[in-house]
Design a protein around this motif. Structure first.
Motif, PDB file in Angstrom:
ATOM      1  N   SER A 156       0.207  30.968   8.744  1.00  0.00           N
ATOM      2  CA  SER A 156      -0.162  30.940   7.329  1.00  0.00           C
ATOM      3  C   SER A 156      -0.586  29.524   6.984  1.00  0.00           C
ATOM      4  CB  SER A 156       1.034  31.330   6.460  1.00  0.00           C
ATOM      5  OG  SER A 156       0.796  30.963   5.113  1.00  0.00           O
ATOM      6  N   LEU A 188       3.924  31.071  12.161  1.00  0.00           N
ATOM      7  CA  LEU A 188       3.869  29.614  12.130  1.00  0.00           C
ATOM      8  C   LEU A 188       3.349  29.066  10.806  1.00  0.00           C
ATOM      9  CD1 LEU A 188       2.188  29.871  15.516  1.00  0.00           C
ATOM     10  CD2 LEU A 188       4.234  28.470  15.293  1.00  0.00           C
ATOM     11  N   ARG A 225       3.297  24.717   9.286  1.00  0.00           N
ATOM     12  CA  ARG A 225       2.744  23.361   9.507  1.00  0.00           C
ATOM     13  C   ARG A 225       2.412  23.023  10.950  1.00  0.00           C
ATOM     14  NH1 ARG A 225       7.676  20.630   8.504  1.00  0.00           N
ATOM     15  NH2 ARG A 225       8.331  22.734   9.057  1.00  0.00           N
TER      16      ARG A 225
HETATM   17  O1  LIG Z   1       5.004  30.899   6.686  1.00  0.00           O
HETATM   18  C1  LIG Z   1       5.507  30.218   7.541  1.00  0.00           C
HETATM   19  C2  LIG Z   1       6.862  29.734   7.475  1.00  0.00           C
HETATM   20  O2  LIG Z   1       7.357  29.631   6.179  1.00  0.00           O
HETATM   21  C3  LIG Z   1       7.119  28.524   8.286  1.00  0.00           C
HETATM   22  O3  LIG Z   1       6.587  27.367   7.724  1.00  0.00           O
HETATM   23  P1  LIG Z   1       6.860  25.980   8.471  1.00  0.00           P
HETATM   24  O4  LIG Z   1       6.634  26.239   9.930  1.00  0.00           O
HETATM   25  O5  LIG Z   1       5.878  25.020   7.898  1.00  0.00           O
HETATM   26  O6  LIG Z   1       8.300  25.634   8.230  1.00  0.00           O
END
Ligand SMILES: O=C[C@H](O)COP(=O)(O)O
Length: 255
Positions: free
Chosen positions: A14, A235, A237
């Motif tokens: 995302s 995933l 960031r």
């Molecule tokens: O949508 C993805 C998740 O909320 C993970 O986000 P993150 O990998 O940036 O912590």
């Protein structure tokens, strides 16, 4: 009884609201470059950009097998719902997946188990695969207590969604402990495996495919440690650098 065969692995990312318009489109073009590699035969891949770039992303991805997702939908298809986005239109724009109940939407925009479930029903009704984010808010310091508390908190989140979609509808559950989102590193692998193994049992009787992903500061090196419990990664960031995404795809695809 022997364990059920595991579903096909899947990796997705995302962009949340991290990118501007051009950055999103260049990221999606970058994903297209990854298409056709050896992973293609072994895993599914999806990307969830913002709403505004959805149609342009669909056009870029059109020649590929990469699935497109939306970050939310409303539970009605049409009507006087100013500012909301219709599942029908999202489907027509080219999306195959819709993300629901993300922790950020639960914390900041009033999403609840009830609204996520209604939206999951609307997604299935419109031929979209609901990808529902679930996860416990706080992390207990004692490992065994942490697993039990997580299962207790996630069970109603899962059950409300499964009750709202037809038994044969495909569903993706993304286990994202809230405390592990936006963190420096993912949750402890044992914790993820122990929780997801239990959550999988909640969907055991379904005839539709149910895949369970892990999300929360995941990146290269995460999957191998939790493969026993999950069917892939969701995933944020750490996959916004396309080289990292490539590494993850190779890890999950076993290349
Ligand atoms: O949508 C993805 C998740 O909320 C993970 O986000 P993150 O990998 O940036 O912590």
């Amino acid at each position: 009884m022997p364990p059920l065969p595991r579903p096909r692995r899947i990796v997705g990312v995302s962009t949340k609201m991290y990118f501007d318009l051009q950055s999103t489109l260049s990221y999606v073009r970058g994903m297209l470059q990854l298409d056709g590699d050896a992973w293609n035969a072994r895993i599914d891949l999806f990307v969830i950009p913002d709403f505004v770039t959805l149609m342009a992303s669909a056009e870029i991805l059109q020649p590929s097998s990469i699935m497109l997702g939306a970050q939310d939908i409303f539970w009605e298809d049409k009507g006087a719902y100013t500012g909301e986005v219709s599942p029908l239109v999202v489907r027509q724009a080219g999306a195959k997946i819709v993300e629901l109940g993300h922790a950020e939407r639960r914390a900041m925009f009033g999403e609840t188990d009830e609204t996520a479930a209604k939206k999951a029903g609307a997604a299935a009704r419109n031929g979209l695969i609901p990808l529902v984010c679930i996860g416990e808010k706080t992390h207990h310091s004692v490992a065994s207590a942490a697993v039990g508390a997580a299962i207790q908190e996630c069970t109603p989140q899962v059950n409300s969604v499964l009750a709202a979609v037809p038994d044969d509808a495909e569903v993706i559950l993304a286990y994202e402990p809230v405390w592990a989102i936006g963190a420096a590193q993912p949750a402890d692998p044992d914790h993820v495996v122990n929780v997801t193994k239990e959550l999988r049992k909640l969907a055991a009787g379904r005839s539709g495919v149910t895949r369970i992903l892990y999300g929360g500061s995941a990146g290269p090196g995460t999957f191998a440690k939790i493969a026993e419990g999950v069917d892939g990664l969701f995933l944020g960031r750490f996959a916004h650098d396309i080289h990292n995404l490539k590494k993850v795809i190779e890890e999950v695809g076993g290349a």
